[in-house]
Design a protein around this motif. Structure first.
Motif: not given
Length: 345
Positions: A83-89
């Motif tokens: 999630v952190r690497e994707r940068g989206e929630l």
């Protein structure tokens, strides 16, 4: 939402949640987000920001405000790496087909997805340094989305239940309450005691959790030689007409729906007010609404941390105040708090 929370007609069915049809548009709560396309909303686009707009184009249900939401790196570090690497929630909301003000609905510009739930989701995302991507769909598809990993976390009035904890993890953020609505010039208050309902005429929606609670109180009063009259109406407009015409004393329904209707009547000929609230879980447990993620996803803890940061720094209180939901505030966000027991049906 609930069991579905108190906003769905089938709140008696603890496995899914309860929504209540006691308010216009509230019946749409029977749905919640999954793999649906995000409803157009300017706040959902662009990178994570330090300021979040709450209460946008709300049709008078909220006071629009710009709230600071700087990234908290220590909380961001707790996120699952993917999630952190994707940068989206990816935030799931179950407001199809019609929405359920003041929690989630399309604003007056006919495109912005507004409401207390997506607004809190956006604040949490910003605090975690993530871009909010809000997906709006039906209640049933919401859980499909979480199960499949297409939705990270739901902000959609989901009540914590012990049954749901078998599949999901939770970060609480609001009390799950029912409320009594009365005309503003009516001085009656519930005061937390069912005995105060003696002699009153109260409207409630059939097949809901609030009906179950109200009928239990009616039986208690009858056993004490007293009574209360329970009335049913075909829709929310009929309830409001009966209340304004003084054919009933009170309307008993989900607190958010009551709070919304109060804002809508404020400038009319028959303004209303809240005359007291009661836990949607009953006398022995305070029901809680929580952000909902797949069990063992690792998201509940950082989301709870973000909510607690917002509580400590005042943004949380301002958000609820903007949406007239201050009476549902929690003092702390808990990971997997006690939920409605499986026997509470």
């Amino acid at each position: 939402m609930r069991h579905r929370s108190t906003l769905l007609r089938t709140r008696l069915v603890r496995g899914l949640g309860a929504a209540a049809a006691t308010v216009t548009l509230a019946s749409a709560l029977t749905a919640c987000g999954g793999d649906a396309k995000a409803t157009g909303s300017a706040p959902d686009t662009g990178a994570a920001r330090d300021t979040v707009t709450v209460g946008a184009v709300s049709n008078g249900a909220a006071q629009q405000a710009e709230l600071p939401a700087p990234v908290v790196e220590s909380l961001r570090a707790q996120l699952p790496q993917a999630v952190r690497e994707r940068g989206e929630l990816v935030i799931g909301v179950g407001a199809l087909p019609a929405g359920f003000p003041p929690l989630a609905y399309i604003g007056t510009d006919q495109k912005t997805f507004t409401g207390a739930e997506p607004d809190l989701g956006r604040l949490v995302a910003a605090t975690l340094g993530l871009k909010p991507v809000v997906k709006n769909s039906t209640w049933e598809n919401l859980f499909v989305g979480i199960d499949s990993g297409k939705v990270d976390v739901a902000f959609t009035n989901v009540t914590v239940t012990e049954e749901r904890k078998k599949k999901y993890e939770f970060a609480s953020y609001r009390q799950d309450n029912l409320a009594f609505e009365a005309l503003k010039d009516n001085t009656w208050n519930f005061g937390g005691d069912y005995r105060n309902l003696a002699g009153k005429t109260v409207a409630v929606s059939s097949g809901t959790n609030q009906e179950k609670i109200l009928l239990e109180w009616q039986q208690k009063l009858r056993s004490e030689g007293k009574d209360l009259t329970v009335k049913y109406f075909p829709d929310a407009n009929s309830v409001h007409l009966a209340l304004s015409g003084r054919k009933i004393d009170l309307n008993f329904g989900p607190n958010p729906a009551i709070a919304y209707h109060i804002t809508q009547t404020a400038s009319g000929n028959a303004p209303t007010r809240s005359a007291g609230s009661f836990s949607g879980a009953g006398e022995t447990l305070q029901g809680l609404i929580a952000a909902t993620a797949k069990k063992d996803s690792g998201l509940a803890a950082p989301v709870a941390g973000a909510v607690n940061h917002l509580i400590q720094n005042g943004q949380y209180a301002k958000l609820l105040g903007a949406w007239n939901l201050s009476d549902e505030a929690v003092t702390t966000s808990q990971v997997d708090p006690p939920g409605l027991p499986t026997t509470n049906s």
